[in-house]
Design an enzyme around this catalytic site. Structure first.
Site, PDB file in Angstrom:
ATOM      1  N   ILE A 276     -30.536  -8.575 -10.585  1.00 32.67           N
ATOM      2  CA  ILE A 276     -31.506  -9.590 -10.186  1.00 32.67           C
ATOM      3  C   ILE A 276     -31.393 -10.802 -11.100  1.00 32.67           C
ATOM      4  CG2 ILE A 276     -33.971 -10.120 -10.009  1.00 32.67           C
ATOM      5  CD1 ILE A 276     -34.414  -7.239  -9.063  1.00 32.67           C
TER       6      ILE A 276
ATOM      7  N   ASN B 277     -37.352 -11.870 -16.996  1.00 31.48           N
ATOM      8  CA  ASN B 277     -36.816 -10.858 -16.092  1.00 31.48           C
ATOM      9  C   ASN B 277     -36.456  -9.562 -16.814  1.00 31.48           C
ATOM     10  OD1 ASN B 277     -35.348  -9.904 -13.557  1.00 31.48           O
ATOM     11  ND2 ASN B 277     -33.633 -10.063 -14.990  1.00 31.48           N
ATOM     12  N   ALA B 278     -36.360  -9.597 -18.142  1.00 30.95           N
ATOM     13  CA  ALA B 278     -35.950  -8.405 -18.896  1.00 30.95           C
ATOM     14  C   ALA B 278     -36.958  -7.276 -18.686  1.00 30.95           C
ATOM     15  CB  ALA B 278     -35.839  -8.737 -20.379  1.00 30.95           C
TER      16      ALA B 278
ATOM     17  N   ILE C 127     -37.096  -2.568 -18.487  1.00 30.20           N
ATOM     18  CA  ILE C 127     -36.419  -1.273 -18.384  1.00 30.20           C
ATOM     19  C   ILE C 127     -37.374  -0.284 -17.744  1.00 30.20           C
ATOM     20  CG2 ILE C 127     -34.960  -1.658 -20.408  1.00 30.20           C
ATOM     21  CD1 ILE C 127     -36.911   0.262 -21.930  1.00 30.20           C
TER      22      ILE C 127
ATOM     23  N   ASP D 151     -38.434   6.950 -16.837  1.00 34.40           N
ATOM     24  CA  ASP D 151     -39.377   7.664 -15.986  1.00 34.40           C
ATOM     25  C   ASP D 151     -39.625   9.099 -16.433  1.00 34.40           C
ATOM     26  OD1 ASP D 151     -39.101   5.320 -14.607  1.00 34.40           O
ATOM     27  OD2 ASP D 151     -37.987   6.177 -12.918  1.00 34.40           O
TER      28      ASP D 151
ATOM     29  N   TYR E 219     -44.099   2.161 -16.632  1.00 29.93           N
ATOM     30  CA  TYR E 219     -43.534   0.989 -15.949  1.00 29.93           C
ATOM     31  C   TYR E 219     -44.615   0.253 -15.153  1.00 29.93           C
ATOM     32  CZ  TYR E 219     -40.242  -1.596 -12.942  1.00 29.93           C
ATOM     33  OH  TYR E 219     -39.539  -2.567 -12.267  1.00 29.93           O
TER      34      TYR E 219
ATOM     35  N   PRO F 125     -41.209  -7.926  -6.814  1.00 30.01           N
ATOM     36  CA  PRO F 125     -40.275  -7.384  -5.815  1.00 30.01           C
ATOM     37  C   PRO F 125     -40.620  -5.951  -5.422  1.00 30.01           C
ATOM     38  CG  PRO F 125     -39.100  -8.386  -7.665  1.00 30.01           C
ATOM     39  CD  PRO F 125     -40.528  -8.253  -8.068  1.00 30.01           C
ATOM     40  N   GLY F 126     -40.271  -5.619  -4.210  1.00 31.51           N
ATOM     41  CA  GLY F 126     -40.281  -4.231  -3.778  1.00 31.51           C
ATOM     42  C   GLY F 126     -38.949  -3.603  -4.165  1.00 31.51           C
TER      43      GLY F 126
ATOM     44  N   ILE G 215     -35.223  -3.300  -4.329  1.00 32.22           N
ATOM     45  CA  ILE G 215     -34.099  -4.206  -4.178  1.00 32.22           C
ATOM     46  C   ILE G 215     -32.800  -3.414  -4.295  1.00 32.22           C
ATOM     47  CG2 ILE G 215     -33.015  -6.314  -5.072  1.00 32.22           C
ATOM     48  CD1 ILE G 215     -35.852  -6.697  -3.903  1.00 32.22           C
TER      49      ILE G 215
END
Length: 223
Positions: A8, A80-81, A83, A86, A145, A175-176, A178
């Protein structure tokens, strides 16, 4: 553009370079990719350079930004950075929690704060942050996240109120799903269910996010 070496981020760099901006492609670990992207843009007649620093390190970030500011203010910042790391919440370690928060939210502060006053002095600036739909809907296994990305929205709303009278707009793009390497790693059956829940019936493209950022970085987005 922080995280400019990723899918992105790279699309955003290419779009903004095409819009006529001199682009600074930021990377932390993947400097080679950032340098290659900057070289490709220069080969196309665009103005671009690569820079490397860890956004979670406030001192290193400020040092790098101060050097860049020696040639003049950075008028457009794209945060935009980010990570992900999970885990279901009962099994999430403190390290996983802090690592994701530190990059997305701590990094947001560390990069944005030194660049704001130079924008104020010129009475024009654009601060654009890439959050996520997970900030709004939540996501199983992504408490860290989702929390980090939601914090970015709150940060954006407050800073927008401070910046507006000074010619600085502050916006978030959420965004959803991508079509990136990260999403491609999702198991096929899970991905099919995800796509089934997307109204347009497909994954988004990095270029579609970049075109949104392009508008938000323009004079036409002043309101």
């Amino acid at each position: 553009v922080t995280g400019g070496s990723g899918a992105i981020g790279a699309a955003i760099c290419r779009q903004l370079a095409g819009d006529g901006f001199a682009v600074i492609v930021h990377a932390n670990r993947n400097l080679d990719a950032a340098e290659q992207l900057a070289a490709d843009l220069r080969a196309e007649g665009r103005e671009a350079e690569a820079v490397q620093f860890d956004v979670t390190d406030a001192t290193a970030t400020k040092t790098a930004l101060d050097k860049l500011l020696e040639t003049g203010p950075i008028q457009v910042l794209v945060n935009n950075a980010g990570i992900h790391d999970d885990a279901v919440f009962p099994g999430m370690s403190a390290e996983q929690w802090h690592r994701v928060i530190d990059v997305s939210l701590g990094g947001f502060f560390n990069v944005t704060q030194p660049l704001t006053m130079p924008m104020i002095r010129t009475r024009w600036g654009r601060i654009i942050t890439i959050s996520s739909i997970a900030a709004i809907t939540g996501n199983r296994g992504q408490v860290n996240y989702s929390a980090a990305k939601a914090g970015m929205i709150g940060f954006t709303k407050a800073l927008a109120q401070e910046g507006a009278s000074k010619g600085i707009t502050v916006n978030c793009v959420c965004p959803g799903y991508i079509d990136t390497e990260m999403v491609a790693a999702v198991p096929e059956e899970v991905l099919k269910k995800i796509i089934a829940g997307i109204p347009v019936g497909r994954l988004g493209k990095a270029e579609e996010i970049a075109s949104t950022v392009s508008f938000l970085a323009s004079d036409g987005s002043g309101f």
